[in-house]
Design a protein around this motif. Structure first.
Motif, PDB file in Angstrom:
ATOM      1  N   TYR A 271       0.836  -1.201   0.000  1.00  0.00           N
ATOM      2  CA  TYR A 271       0.000   0.000   0.000  1.00  0.00           C
ATOM      3  C   TYR A 271       0.868   1.248   0.000  1.00  0.00           C
ATOM      4  O   TYR A 271       0.596   2.220  -0.717  1.00  0.00           O
ATOM      5  N   ALA A 272       1.955   1.212   0.788  1.00  0.00           N
ATOM      6  CA  ALA A 272       2.869   2.353   0.839  1.00  0.00           C
ATOM      7  C   ALA A 272       3.496   2.588  -0.531  1.00  0.00           C
ATOM      8  O   ALA A 272       3.648   3.725  -0.976  1.00  0.00           O
ATOM      9  N   ASN A 273       3.872   1.475  -1.207  1.00  0.00           N
ATOM     10  CA  ASN A 273       4.435   1.595  -2.548  1.00  0.00           C
ATOM     11  C   ASN A 273       3.418   2.189  -3.507  1.00  0.00           C
ATOM     12  O   ASN A 273       3.764   2.990  -4.390  1.00  0.00           O
ATOM     13  N   TYR A 274       2.147   1.796  -3.345  1.00  0.00           N
ATOM     14  CA  TYR A 274       1.086   2.315  -4.210  1.00  0.00           C
ATOM     15  C   TYR A 274       0.926   3.822  -4.015  1.00  0.00           C
ATOM     16  O   TYR A 274       0.871   4.589  -4.983  1.00  0.00           O
ATOM     17  N   VAL A 275       0.892   4.256  -2.760  1.00  0.00           N
ATOM     18  CA  VAL A 275       0.765   5.682  -2.457  1.00  0.00           C
ATOM     19  C   VAL A 275       1.971   6.439  -2.987  1.00  0.00           C
ATOM     20  O   VAL A 275       1.843   7.508  -3.594  1.00  0.00           O
ATOM     21  N   ALA A 276       3.174   5.859  -2.744  1.00  0.00           N
ATOM     22  CA  ALA A 276       4.401   6.507  -3.219  1.00  0.00           C
ATOM     23  C   ALA A 276       4.382   6.650  -4.732  1.00  0.00           C
ATOM     24  O   ALA A 276       4.783   7.679  -5.283  1.00  0.00           O
ATOM     25  N   THR A 277       3.903   5.604  -5.417  1.00  0.00           N
ATOM     26  CA  THR A 277       3.843   5.632  -6.876  1.00  0.00           C
ATOM     27  C   THR A 277       2.944   6.758  -7.363  1.00  0.00           C
ATOM     28  O   THR A 277       3.276   7.478  -8.314  1.00  0.00           O
ATOM     29  N   GLN A 278       1.794   6.920  -6.715  1.00  0.00           N
ATOM     30  CA  GLN A 278       0.869   7.970  -7.128  1.00  0.00           C
ATOM     31  C   GLN A 278       1.481   9.353  -6.912  1.00  0.00           C
ATOM     32  O   GLN A 278       1.346  10.252  -7.757  1.00  0.00           O
ATOM     33  N   GLU A 279       2.171   9.534  -5.788  1.00  0.00           N
ATOM     34  CA  GLU A 279       2.803  10.822  -5.497  1.00  0.00           C
ATOM     35  C   GLU A 279       3.947  11.103  -6.471  1.00  0.00           C
ATOM     36  O   GLU A 279       4.101  12.219  -6.960  1.00  0.00           O
ATOM     37  N   VAL A 280       4.737  10.062  -6.730  1.00  0.00           N
ATOM     38  CA  VAL A 280       5.857  10.220  -7.645  1.00  0.00           C
ATOM     39  C   VAL A 280       5.364  10.503  -9.057  1.00  0.00           C
ATOM     40  O   VAL A 280       5.929  11.328  -9.777  1.00  0.00           O
ATOM     41  N   ARG A 281       4.299   9.813  -9.468  1.00  0.00           N
ATOM     42  CA  ARG A 281       3.745  10.027 -10.806  1.00  0.00           C
ATOM     43  C   ARG A 281       3.368  11.497 -10.998  1.00  0.00           C
ATOM     44  O   ARG A 281       3.642  12.104 -12.044  1.00  0.00           O
ATOM     45  N   ALA A 282       2.729  12.065  -9.972  1.00  0.00           N
ATOM     46  CA  ALA A 282       2.315  13.467 -10.051  1.00  0.00           C
ATOM     47  C   ALA A 282       3.528  14.383 -10.186  1.00  0.00           C
ATOM     48  O   ALA A 282       3.520  15.339 -10.974  1.00  0.00           O
ATOM     49  N   GLU A 283       4.600  14.078  -9.427  1.00  0.00           N
ATOM     50  CA  GLU A 283       5.804  14.907  -9.484  1.00  0.00           C
ATOM     51  C   GLU A 283       6.526  14.737 -10.817  1.00  0.00           C
ATOM     52  O   GLU A 283       7.008  15.720 -11.409  1.00  0.00           O
TER      53      GLU A 283
ATOM     54  N   ASP B 157       5.199  13.840 -13.708  1.00  0.00           N
ATOM     55  CA  ASP B 157       4.398  14.509 -14.737  1.00  0.00           C
ATOM     56  C   ASP B 157       4.602  16.020 -14.685  1.00  0.00           C
ATOM     57  O   ASP B 157       4.653  16.695 -15.730  1.00  0.00           O
ATOM     58  N   LYS B 158       4.734  16.545 -13.479  1.00  0.00           N
ATOM     59  CA  LYS B 158       4.958  17.988 -13.306  1.00  0.00           C
ATOM     60  C   LYS B 158       6.299  18.396 -13.902  1.00  0.00           C
ATOM     61  O   LYS B 158       6.395  19.395 -14.630  1.00  0.00           O
ATOM     62  N   GLN B 159       7.335  17.613 -13.601  1.00  0.00           N
ATOM     63  CA  GLN B 159       8.667  17.936 -14.105  1.00  0.00           C
ATOM     64  C   GLN B 159       8.735  17.796 -15.624  1.00  0.00           C
ATOM     65  O   GLN B 159       9.342  18.623 -16.313  1.00  0.00           O
TER      66      GLN B 159
END
Length: 310
Positions: free
Chosen positions: A20-32, A34-36
């Motif tokens: 679950y932590a990996n899933y949350v981390a993935t979603q946060e990283v994806r957003a960052e 995509d931003k970059q």
């Protein structure tokens, strides 16, 4: 039996929590990410698409798979099988960080648009890149490694050891935090100059300890060299003759000249390594090298220079 069931339940809960932590981390990283990428797209006009992205909280890694780079005109420029980053942290310099890029290839349509003198062998090759940084905050020592491999053509490895690198690491981290605090607001020209000055001051304190450079033939080094020499109207044999003449006049030892000649003849591998005196900055080392110009035996001894050619 009951204890085994309880143990199994604990393990399952732990695995589930990490997942679950990996899933949350993935979603946060994806957003960052995509931003970059959006920022880079705005600056260059290029578009970046990727098929997958995953993050691990345990290994502190992020991996992007099957990325395609598209030109402003909408044409494919390059494809990358995967990009993986490990160990990077936002609030400190990690003991170990690394970047791996696997199978980067340019598209045939893009290669066709390159200048006529572009080397076709290098342009059509598939590239793997590995870079890493090992850093000991207590001692201030660091080791940087870069490995670039043009598949079936040539590979280049570089390893540099440094002492007193803490000022540079601290400055780099501070600048990263400043950029993060600024958000989308670009730094002013004055702020950029201040950062450059701080970075140069930190770099001036570095103490080089050792360095090595390795070139290896991965299959087509001779063909690559022939294609480049032909542009100058030369053959490999002519190049070898010219090199021999230059080495006779060069201020180097006979041993080093012999190893360079061996590499020019075999075109298999070339290794150059040096171990520098402790407690001297790069500027101080350069001053010593200038004083030893024309004294090859003393220079080789001063930096413990070793050359091996095949």
């Amino acid at each position: 039996m009951k204890k085994l069931i309880i143990a199994a339940a604990i393990i399952a809960a732990g695995v589930g929590g990490v997942s679950y932590a990996n899933y949350v981390a993935t979603q946060e990283v994806r957003a960052e990410v995509d931003k970059q990428l959006a920022m880079v797209s705005e600056q260059t006009g290029a578009t970046f698409k990727y098929a997958g992205l995953s993050a691990s909280v345990i290994s502190k890694s992020v991996e992007i798979t099957n990325m395609e780079v598209i030109s402003p005109e909408g044409e494919s420029v390059a494809n990358v099988q995967s990009i993986e980053v490990k160990g990077y942290e936002t609030d400190k310099i990690s003991p170990h960080t690394s970047l791996d890029v696997k199978n980067l290839t340019l598209s045939k349509d893009f290669i066709a648009t390159l200048p006529a003198d572009t080397n076709a062998i290098l342009a059509s090759a598939s590239y793997n890149l590995h870079s890493s940084l090992d850093y000991n905050e207590e001692s201030g020592e660091s080791d940087m490694v870069v490995k670039l491999n043009a598949k079936d053509v040539i590979s280049f490895n570089m390893d540099i050891g440094l002492a007193n690198s803490k000022p540079l690491m601290d400055t780099s981290l501070a600048m990263s935090k400043e950029q993060k605090q600024a958000g989308d607001t670009p730094l002013t020209y004055e702020q950029q100059l201040q950062q450059q000055t701080r970075m140069m001051q930190a770099m001036s304190k570095l103490e080089p300890r050792n360095a090595s450079f390795v070139i290896n033939n991965q299959g087509k080094l001779k063909e690559l060299l022939e294609s480049e020499l032909s542009k100058q109207g030369m053959t490999i044999e002519q190049m070898q003759t010219m090199l021999a003449q230059q080495l006779e006049q060069a201020p180097i030892t006979e041993e080093i000249a012999s190893e360079l000649t061996s590499f020019a003849s075999g075109l298999n591998s070339l290794t150059v390594s040096a171990k520098l005196p402790e407690g001297q900055t790069m500027m101080e080392v350069n001053q010593q090298l200038m004083m030893l110009a024309g004294k090859p035996e003393e220079l080789v001894k001063f930096i413990n220079l070793e050359v091996k050619g095949d």
